[in-house]
Design an enzyme around this catalytic site. Structure first.
Site, PDB file in Angstrom:
ATOM      1  N   ASN A  52      -0.185   6.722  -1.017  1.00  0.00           N
ATOM      2  CA  ASN A  52      -0.295   6.120  -2.356  1.00  0.00           C
ATOM      3  C   ASN A  52       0.712   6.682  -3.350  1.00  0.00           C
ATOM      4  O   ASN A  52       1.212   5.972  -4.208  1.00  0.00           O
ATOM      5  CB  ASN A  52      -1.711   6.367  -2.909  1.00  0.00           C
ATOM      6  CG  ASN A  52      -2.760   5.562  -2.184  1.00  0.00           C
ATOM      7  OD1 ASN A  52      -2.490   4.957  -1.152  1.00  0.00           O
ATOM      8  ND2 ASN A  52      -3.966   5.552  -2.709  1.00  0.00           N
ATOM      9  N   LYS A  67      -3.148   7.147  -8.153  1.00  0.00           N
ATOM     10  CA  LYS A  67      -2.880   5.927  -8.932  1.00  0.00           C
ATOM     11  C   LYS A  67      -2.489   6.267 -10.377  1.00  0.00           C
ATOM     12  O   LYS A  67      -1.643   5.602 -10.962  1.00  0.00           O
ATOM     13  CB  LYS A  67      -4.092   4.989  -8.889  1.00  0.00           C
ATOM     14  CG  LYS A  67      -4.361   4.429  -7.487  1.00  0.00           C
ATOM     15  CD  LYS A  67      -3.171   3.656  -6.946  1.00  0.00           C
ATOM     16  CE  LYS A  67      -3.507   2.904  -5.679  1.00  0.00           C
ATOM     17  NZ  LYS A  67      -2.402   2.069  -5.187  1.00  0.00           N
ATOM     18  N   TYR A  85      -7.861   9.694  -5.030  1.00  0.00           N
ATOM     19  CA  TYR A  85      -7.330   8.325  -5.136  1.00  0.00           C
ATOM     20  C   TYR A  85      -6.954   8.042  -6.592  1.00  0.00           C
ATOM     21  O   TYR A  85      -5.861   7.557  -6.886  1.00  0.00           O
ATOM     22  CB  TYR A  85      -8.379   7.314  -4.663  1.00  0.00           C
ATOM     23  CG  TYR A  85      -7.986   5.879  -4.843  1.00  0.00           C
ATOM     24  CD1 TYR A  85      -8.391   5.158  -5.963  1.00  0.00           C
ATOM     25  CD2 TYR A  85      -7.191   5.227  -3.907  1.00  0.00           C
ATOM     26  CE1 TYR A  85      -8.026   3.837  -6.146  1.00  0.00           C
ATOM     27  CE2 TYR A  85      -6.824   3.899  -4.074  1.00  0.00           C
ATOM     28  CZ  TYR A  85      -7.244   3.218  -5.199  1.00  0.00           C
ATOM     29  OH  TYR A  85      -6.871   1.896  -5.380  1.00  0.00           O
ATOM     30  N   SER A  91      -3.947   0.997 -10.108  1.00  0.00           N
ATOM     31  CA  SER A  91      -5.376   0.648  -9.998  1.00  0.00           C
ATOM     32  C   SER A  91      -6.067   0.891 -11.330  1.00  0.00           C
ATOM     33  O   SER A  91      -5.598   1.701 -12.142  1.00  0.00           O
ATOM     34  CB  SER A  91      -6.049   1.524  -8.926  1.00  0.00           C
ATOM     35  OG  SER A  91      -7.464   1.494  -9.064  1.00  0.00           O
TER      36      SER A  91
HETATM   37  N1  LIG Z   1      -8.826  -4.010  -3.345  1.00  0.00           N
HETATM   38  C1  LIG Z   1      -9.056  -3.362  -4.487  1.00  0.00           C
HETATM   39  O1  LIG Z   1     -10.201  -3.350  -5.027  1.00  0.00           O
HETATM   40  C2  LIG Z   1      -7.940  -2.636  -5.201  1.00  0.00           C
HETATM   41  C3  LIG Z   1      -8.151  -2.209  -6.513  1.00  0.00           C
HETATM   42  C4  LIG Z   1      -7.133  -1.513  -7.170  1.00  0.00           C
HETATM   43  C5  LIG Z   1      -5.933  -1.264  -6.522  1.00  0.00           C
HETATM   44  N2  LIG Z   1      -5.762  -1.697  -5.255  1.00  0.00           N
HETATM   45  C6  LIG Z   1      -4.469  -1.406  -4.645  1.00  0.00           C
HETATM   46  O2  LIG Z   1      -3.839  -2.643  -4.272  1.00  0.00           O
HETATM   47  C7  LIG Z   1      -2.949  -2.412  -3.169  1.00  0.00           C
HETATM   48  C8  LIG Z   1      -3.264  -3.414  -2.077  1.00  0.00           C
HETATM   49  O3  LIG Z   1      -4.554  -3.122  -1.588  1.00  0.00           O
HETATM   50  P1  LIG Z   1      -5.487  -4.247  -0.909  1.00  0.00           P
HETATM   51  O4  LIG Z   1      -6.733  -4.351  -1.705  1.00  0.00           O
HETATM   52  O5  LIG Z   1      -4.694  -5.450  -0.625  1.00  0.00           O
HETATM   53  O6  LIG Z   1      -5.914  -3.519   0.435  1.00  0.00           O
HETATM   54  P2  LIG Z   1      -5.398  -3.762   1.934  1.00  0.00           P
HETATM   55  O7  LIG Z   1      -5.933  -2.634   2.727  1.00  0.00           O
HETATM   56  O8  LIG Z   1      -5.690  -5.158   2.336  1.00  0.00           O
HETATM   57  O9  LIG Z   1      -3.813  -3.631   1.808  1.00  0.00           O
HETATM   58  C9  LIG Z   1      -3.199  -2.362   1.742  1.00  0.00           C
HETATM   59  C10 LIG Z   1      -1.980  -2.447   2.600  1.00  0.00           C
HETATM   60  O10 LIG Z   1      -1.316  -1.174   2.574  1.00  0.00           O
HETATM   61  C11 LIG Z   1      -0.768  -1.004   3.862  1.00  0.00           C
HETATM   62  N3  LIG Z   1      -0.546   0.408   4.199  1.00  0.00           N
HETATM   63  C12 LIG Z   1      -1.474   1.374   4.305  1.00  0.00           C
HETATM   64  N4  LIG Z   1      -0.918   2.511   4.737  1.00  0.00           N
HETATM   65  C13 LIG Z   1       0.411   2.247   4.904  1.00  0.00           C
HETATM   66  C14 LIG Z   1       1.527   3.004   5.329  1.00  0.00           C
HETATM   67  N5  LIG Z   1       1.398   4.283   5.726  1.00  0.00           N
HETATM   68  N6  LIG Z   1       2.736   2.405   5.394  1.00  0.00           N
HETATM   69  C15 LIG Z   1       2.882   1.102   5.030  1.00  0.00           C
HETATM   70  N7  LIG Z   1       1.864   0.316   4.618  1.00  0.00           N
HETATM   71  C16 LIG Z   1       0.647   0.900   4.555  1.00  0.00           C
HETATM   72  C17 LIG Z   1      -1.807  -1.575   4.817  1.00  0.00           C
HETATM   73  O11 LIG Z   1      -1.184  -1.944   6.035  1.00  0.00           O
HETATM   74  C18 LIG Z   1      -2.355  -2.747   4.050  1.00  0.00           C
HETATM   75  O12 LIG Z   1      -1.793  -3.947   4.463  1.00  0.00           O
HETATM   76  C19 LIG Z   1      -3.174  -0.948  -2.758  1.00  0.00           C
HETATM   77  O13 LIG Z   1      -2.177  -0.133  -3.357  1.00  0.00           O
HETATM   78  C20 LIG Z   1      -4.530  -0.610  -3.376  1.00  0.00           C
HETATM   79  O14 LIG Z   1      -4.678   0.777  -3.643  1.00  0.00           O
HETATM   80  C21 LIG Z   1      -6.706  -2.380  -4.563  1.00  0.00           C
HETATM   81  C1  LIG Z   2     -15.386   2.780  -7.393  1.00  0.00           C
HETATM   82  C2  LIG Z   2     -13.913   2.745  -7.078  1.00  0.00           C
HETATM   83  C3  LIG Z   2     -13.124   1.573  -7.706  1.00  0.00           C
HETATM   84  C4  LIG Z   2     -11.647   1.906  -7.795  1.00  0.00           C
HETATM   85  C5  LIG Z   2     -10.837   0.661  -8.074  1.00  0.00           C
HETATM   86  C6  LIG Z   2     -10.018   0.323  -6.879  1.00  0.00           C
HETATM   87  O1  LIG Z   2      -8.769   0.986  -6.914  1.00  0.00           O
END
Ligand SMILES: NC(=O)c1ccc[n+]([C@@H]2O[C@H](COP(=O)([O-])OP(=O)(O)OC[C@H]3O[C@@H](n4cnc5c(N)ncnc54)[C@H](O)[C@@H]3O)[C@@H](O)[C@H]2O)c1
Ligand SMILES: CCCCCCO
Length: 275
Positions: A116, A164, A160, A147
């Site tokens: 991250n 972020k 985490y 995030s």
């Molecule tokens: N889903 C949520 O609620 C949420 C909320 C806030 C932020 N995010 C952020 O959004 C982004 C996308 O997350 P998402 O929800 O689509 O989840 P997801 O798990 O579907 O996608 C995350 C992607 O990161 C890739 N990844 C993980 N480790 C890796 C590595 N070592 N090298 C290259 N790629 C790697 C995975 O292959 C995956 O496709 C992330 O940065 C996540 O932290 C998600």
């Molecule tokens: C409870 C955790 C929620 C955090 C937002 C996703 O990055």
């Protein structure tokens, strides 16, 4: 590329975009939206090939050339630099980098930080060197997916939240150099989005969070990846250097992240104490 004083929208037509994590839940939906908006070349860097995701993406608009390269964002600065050099040789230039890779579990927090934070920093610095107008670059855009945990740290996910929050500050710091570099940077802070991000998430003290199960039946809706993606593209089109965008419950909101300290050289009266 517009200077930081002009409010000029980003026209995605004909752009070359690199999307790290582009086969992820949010990533794939955002890539589909980008292709629909006329992107010319989309290079997806991902840990593993995903046939179905690639087919879905390729069916959106045949005019966009979609490519995939296997990439582990924890590979280190020099391997990242080498890969981006090869991409520029293929595409001619990179107009935009979107750092969309990310994990959530705190079970192995060295890896959490490596993916991250360190990985995102490495990719940003490599793209920055290639885009920097003060070093023969054309300028460009870097979009870092942070995030809401950067805006409101979560006690169950303190590391985490730190990764972020670190990316948010890193992005805001580099954005201040835009007048010289010609590189626009901004952060996207998604709220809770229904993706695999929540599968197998462990608390920093080891127990499994079972977050999705806990969220089911709660009054607040979890947004879909497509809702989030549509708002990410709206933020990209707004093209606001240094901005912090929150994409939560299907809404897009510009967040004012305040500075609380003024460097001496920027103070009206250098002797002024910080109030
Ligand atoms: N889903 C949520 O609620 C949420 C909320 C806030 C932020 N995010 C952020 O959004 C982004 C996308 O997350 P998402 O929800 O689509 O989840 P997801 O798990 O579907 O996608 C995350 C992607 O990161 C890739 N990844 C993980 N480790 C890796 C590595 N070592 N090298 C290259 N790629 C790697 C995975 O292959 C995956 O496709 C992330 O940065 C996540 O932290 C998600
Ligand atoms: C409870 C955790 C929620 C955090 C937002 C996703 O990055």
């Amino acid at each position: 590329m517009a200077s930081s004083t002009e409010e000029v929208n980003m026209d995605l037509n004909g752009k070359n975009i690199v999307y790290i994590g582009g086969f992820g839940g949010i990533g794939l939906e955002t890539c589909k939206e980008l292709v629909q908006n006329g992107v010319a070349n989309l290079m997806i860097l991902h840990k593993a090939w995903n046939e179905s995701a690639f087919k879905e993406l390729s069916s959106v608009d045949s005019r966009c050339v979609c490519k995939f390269t296997e990439f582990d964002i924890t590979c280190g600065l020099e391997k990242t630099r080498l890969l981006f050099k090869q991409i520029v040789e293929k595409l001619g230039s990179i107009d935009m980098l979107i750092n969309g890779a990310g994990i959530c579990t705190e079970k192995d927090f060295d890896n959490l930080i490596a993916v991250n934070f360190t990985g995102t920093v490495n990719a940003t610095l490599v793209a920055y060197d290639l885009m920097d107008k003060s070093r023969d670059g054309k300028g460009g855009v870097v979009v870092n997916i942070s995030s809401v945990a950067a805006l409101t740290p979560f006690p169950v996910l303190p590391i985490y939240s730190a990764t972020k929050g670190g990316i948010l500050n890193f992005t805001r710091a580099l954005a201040q150099l835009e007048p010289k570099s010609g590189i626009t940077l901004y952060s996207i802070c998604p709220g809770i989005t229904d993706t695999k991000h929540w599968d197998n998430v462990h608390h920093f003290q080891g127990r499994e969070l079972c977050f999705k199960e806990k969220m089911r039946g709660r009054p607040c809706p979890i947004q879909t990846a497509n809702q989030c993606a549509k708002n990410i593209v709206k933020a990209i089109e707004a093209h606001k250097n240094g901005a912090t965008w929150m994409c939560d419950v299907g809404q897009l909101k510009l967040v004012e992240v305040k500075n609380f300290w003024t460097p001496p050289h920027q103070r009206q009266d250098p002797e002024t104490e910080q109030s």
